[in-house]
Motif scaffolding. Structure first.
Motif, mmCIF file in Angstrom:
data_model
loop_
_atom_site.group_PDB
_atom_site.id
_atom_site.type_symbol
_atom_site.label_atom_id
_atom_site.label_comp_id
_atom_site.label_asym_id
_atom_site.label_seq_id
_atom_site.Cartn_x
_atom_site.Cartn_y
_atom_site.Cartn_z
ATOM 1 N N SER A 60 0.828 -1.214 0.000
ATOM 2 C CA SER A 60 0.000 0.000 0.000
ATOM 3 C C SER A 60 0.857 1.257 0.000
ATOM 4 C CB SER A 60 -0.920 0.009 1.225
ATOM 5 O OG SER A 60 -0.161 0.107 2.425
ATOM 6 N N LYS A 61 2.085 1.128 -0.477
ATOM 7 C CA LYS A 61 3.076 2.186 -0.388
ATOM 8 C C LYS A 61 2.514 3.548 -0.769
ATOM 9 C CE LYS A 61 6.487 1.442 0.827
ATOM 10 N NZ LYS A 61 7.687 1.009 0.141
ATOM 11 N N SER A 62 2.677 4.496 0.127
ATOM 12 C CA SER A 62 2.279 5.898 -0.008
ATOM 13 C C SER A 62 0.799 6.136 0.255
ATOM 14 C CB SER A 62 2.623 6.469 -1.397
ATOM 15 O OG SER A 62 4.000 6.391 -1.629
ATOM 16 N N THR A 63 -0.055 5.198 -0.134
ATOM 17 C CA THR A 63 -1.489 5.454 -0.003
ATOM 18 C C THR A 63 -2.039 5.047 1.352
ATOM 19 O OG1 THR A 63 -2.025 3.306 -0.980
ATOM 20 C CG2 THR A 63 -1.856 5.185 -2.473
ATOM 21 N N GLY A 64 -1.426 4.060 1.995
ATOM 22 C CA GLY A 64 -1.951 3.557 3.261
ATOM 23 C C GLY A 64 -1.988 4.618 4.343
ATOM 24 N N VAL A 65 -0.821 5.181 4.669
ATOM 25 C CA VAL A 65 -0.801 6.187 5.730
ATOM 26 C C VAL A 65 -1.415 7.499 5.255
ATOM 27 C CG1 VAL A 65 1.152 5.173 6.950
ATOM 28 C CG2 VAL A 65 1.578 6.899 5.213
ATOM 29 N N PRO A 76 -6.319 14.568 14.313
ATOM 30 C CA PRO A 76 -5.000 14.101 13.879
ATOM 31 C C PRO A 76 -4.249 13.355 14.979
ATOM 32 C CG PRO A 76 -5.353 16.386 13.244
ATOM 33 C CD PRO A 76 -6.452 16.031 14.191
ATOM 34 N N GLN A 77 -3.606 12.276 14.570
ATOM 35 C CA GLN A 77 -2.802 11.477 15.488
ATOM 36 C C GLN A 77 -1.309 11.599 15.185
ATOM 37 O OE1 GLN A 77 -4.487 9.757 18.065
ATOM 38 N NE2 GLN A 77 -6.099 11.040 17.169
ATOM 39 N N ALA A 78 -0.972 12.049 13.985
ATOM 40 C CA ALA A 78 0.432 12.135 13.568
ATOM 41 C C ALA A 78 0.971 13.544 13.779
ATOM 42 C CB ALA A 78 0.571 11.747 12.103
ATOM 43 N N ASP A 79 2.247 13.606 14.145
ATOM 44 C CA ASP A 79 2.951 14.885 14.226
ATOM 45 C C ASP A 79 3.718 15.166 12.939
ATOM 46 O OD1 ASP A 79 2.386 15.415 17.092
ATOM 47 O OD2 ASP A 79 3.590 13.602 17.382
ATOM 48 N N VAL A 80 4.228 14.107 12.337
ATOM 49 C CA VAL A 80 5.094 14.232 11.166
ATOM 50 C C VAL A 80 4.722 13.160 10.153
ATOM 51 C CG1 VAL A 80 7.490 14.151 10.328
ATOM 52 C CG2 VAL A 80 6.997 15.090 12.598
ATOM 53 N N TYR A 81 4.765 13.519 8.878
ATOM 54 C CA TYR A 81 4.599 12.529 7.812
ATOM 55 C C TYR A 81 5.875 12.491 6.989
ATOM 56 C CZ TYR A 81 2.873 10.302 3.513
ATOM 57 O OH TYR A 81 2.709 9.487 2.422
ATOM 58 N N TRP A 82 6.521 11.340 6.954
ATOM 59 C CA TRP A 82 7.713 11.136 6.141
ATOM 60 C C TRP A 82 7.256 10.478 4.846
ATOM 61 C CZ3 TRP A 82 12.787 8.565 8.321
ATOM 62 C CH2 TRP A 82 13.755 8.521 7.314
ATOM 63 N N ALA A 83 7.116 11.270 3.809
ATOM 64 C CA ALA A 83 6.643 10.774 2.517
ATOM 65 C C ALA A 83 7.806 10.213 1.713
ATOM 66 C CB ALA A 83 5.953 11.891 1.742
ATOM 67 N N ASN A 84 7.484 9.502 0.645
ATOM 68 C CA ASN A 84 8.540 8.971 -0.223
ATOM 69 C C ASN A 84 8.407 9.465 -1.657
ATOM 70 O OD1 ASN A 84 6.318 7.464 -1.016
ATOM 71 N ND2 ASN A 84 7.478 5.565 -1.260
ATOM 72 N N GLU A 85 7.461 10.362 -1.906
ATOM 73 C CA GLU A 85 7.305 10.990 -3.218
ATOM 74 C C GLU A 85 6.392 12.206 -3.049
ATOM 75 O OE1 GLU A 85 4.172 10.776 -4.844
ATOM 76 O OE2 GLU A 85 3.331 9.635 -3.201
ATOM 77 N N PRO A 86 6.436 13.165 -3.984
ATOM 78 C CA PRO A 86 5.777 14.453 -3.765
ATOM 79 C C PRO A 86 4.298 14.531 -4.123
ATOM 80 C CG PRO A 86 7.053 14.537 -5.788
ATOM 81 C CD PRO A 86 7.315 13.185 -5.173
ATOM 82 N N ILE A 87 3.783 13.595 -4.909
ATOM 83 C CA ILE A 87 2.407 13.739 -5.384
ATOM 84 C C ILE A 87 1.415 13.717 -4.230
ATOM 85 C CG2 ILE A 87 0.571 12.579 -6.676
ATOM 86 C CD1 ILE A 87 2.558 11.954 -8.823
ATOM 87 N N ARG A 88 1.552 12.740 -3.349
ATOM 88 C CA ARG A 88 0.604 12.658 -2.238
ATOM 89 C C ARG A 88 0.872 13.740 -1.197
ATOM 90 N NH1 ARG A 88 1.475 7.894 -4.530
ATOM 91 N NH2 ARG A 88 -0.373 6.797 -5.250
ATOM 92 N N ALA A 89 2.096 14.259 -1.192
ATOM 93 C CA ALA A 89 2.374 15.431 -0.364
ATOM 94 C C ALA A 89 1.510 16.608 -0.806
ATOM 95 C CB ALA A 89 3.853 15.797 -0.455
ATOM 96 N N GLU A 90 1.393 16.763 -2.111
ATOM 97 C CA GLU A 90 0.566 17.842 -2.645
ATOM 98 C C GLU A 90 -0.915 17.601 -2.369
ATOM 99 O OE1 GLU A 90 1.290 20.986 -4.597
ATOM 100 O OE2 GLU A 90 2.717 20.495 -3.018
ATOM 101 N N VAL A 91 -1.328 16.343 -2.405
ATOM 102 C CA VAL A 91 -2.719 16.027 -2.066
ATOM 103 C C VAL A 91 -3.024 16.480 -0.642
ATOM 104 C CG1 VAL A 91 -4.372 14.167 -1.646
ATOM 105 C CG2 VAL A 91 -2.912 14.088 -3.669
#
Length: 244
Positions: A60-65, A76-91
């Motif tokens: 589920s890489k990138s889409t799960g979290v 919100p439960q997360a303080d930080v999101y460590w993404a592995n690509e920019p597209i979902r960051a923009e979402v």
């Protein structure tokens, strides 16, 4: 509403948390656990801050979290999101889940690798490559080989809805345009290209001899080569006027 620091940059995590101000930090991670977990463990040792890490699965890489972040938008439960690509960051940015942060440790990173309002900062890159069976006489050299009938039912690609494959296809839509990219995907489907659950699985399929070649991330290729798997890594489309 609490908002989330988006971590595309390791240094962002290190300065976003103050040892005296917090005893723990919750990090949602899309980066491969094999790479990200040791860094988070080092952070714990260095700061004394407990890291509660939630990792994406390979499938589920990138889409799960990301979907979890969207579901938790109002709580919100997360303080930080460590993404592995920019597209979902923009979402996430467009959905209003992120808060800007300008890391002093990222000051030397070129601006083209940062969101102009500092909603995210990129710190590393990897290459999209082809892996092919080492003993394959006629190796592929282009993405277009997915449509070549000599590789019919002999090529595999990770699910286009997940991870870096999504970003790659999005880049093709930008570079080639809608019509050409849709034609490429239609022809690849007609050529019976198999769909795997992940880039890693694609690389393993090639290494096992199940398929002739696959499009994967460079880390998937390099890790298998280090394991002495019978594959070779190819940088696709390197000829004159090719997309690179």
């Amino acid at each position: 509403m609490q908002q989330i620091f988006l971590l595309l940059c390791v240094s962002l995590l290190f300065v976003a948390c103050d040892k005296d101000a917090s005893k723990s930090v919750t990090v949602y991670v899309s980066e491969d656990q094999v790479f990200s977990e040791p860094i988070l463990k080092d952070f714990e040792k260095k700061t004394g801050i407990k890291v509660n890490a939630i990792y994406d699965t390979e499938e589920s890489k990138s889409t799960g979290v990301m979907n979890r972040l969207l579901a938790e938008k109002n709580n919100p439960q997360a303080d930080v999101y460590w993404a592995n690509e920019p597209i979902r960051a923009e979402v996430l940015r467009h959905k209003g889940l992120l808060t800007p942060y300008q890391s002093p440790q990222a000051k030397d990173i070129p601006s083209r690798f940062k969101n102009e309002a500092y909603f995210w900062t990129g710190f590393s890159a990897r290459v999209r490559v082809l892996v092919a069976q080492k003993n394959l006489a006629d190796k592929p050299h282009s993405l277009v080989d997915y449509t070549n009938t000599k590789y019919k039912a002999k090529a595999v690609i990770a699910n286009l809805l997940f991870g870096s494959t999504t970003a790659h296809i999005a880049a093709l839509f930008t570079l080639w345009g809608d019509e050409k990219t849709k034609q490429f995907l239609t022809q690849a489907k007609a050529n019976q290209v198999a769909i795997s659950t992940s880039n890693g699985e694609s690389a393993d399929f090639v290494a096992s001899g199940s398929y002739n070649f696959a499009l994967v991330d460079s880390d998937d290729a390099v890790s298998r080569i280090k394991e002495k798997k019978s594959i070779t890594m190819i940088y696709p489309d390197q000829g004159k006027n090719e997309i690179g």
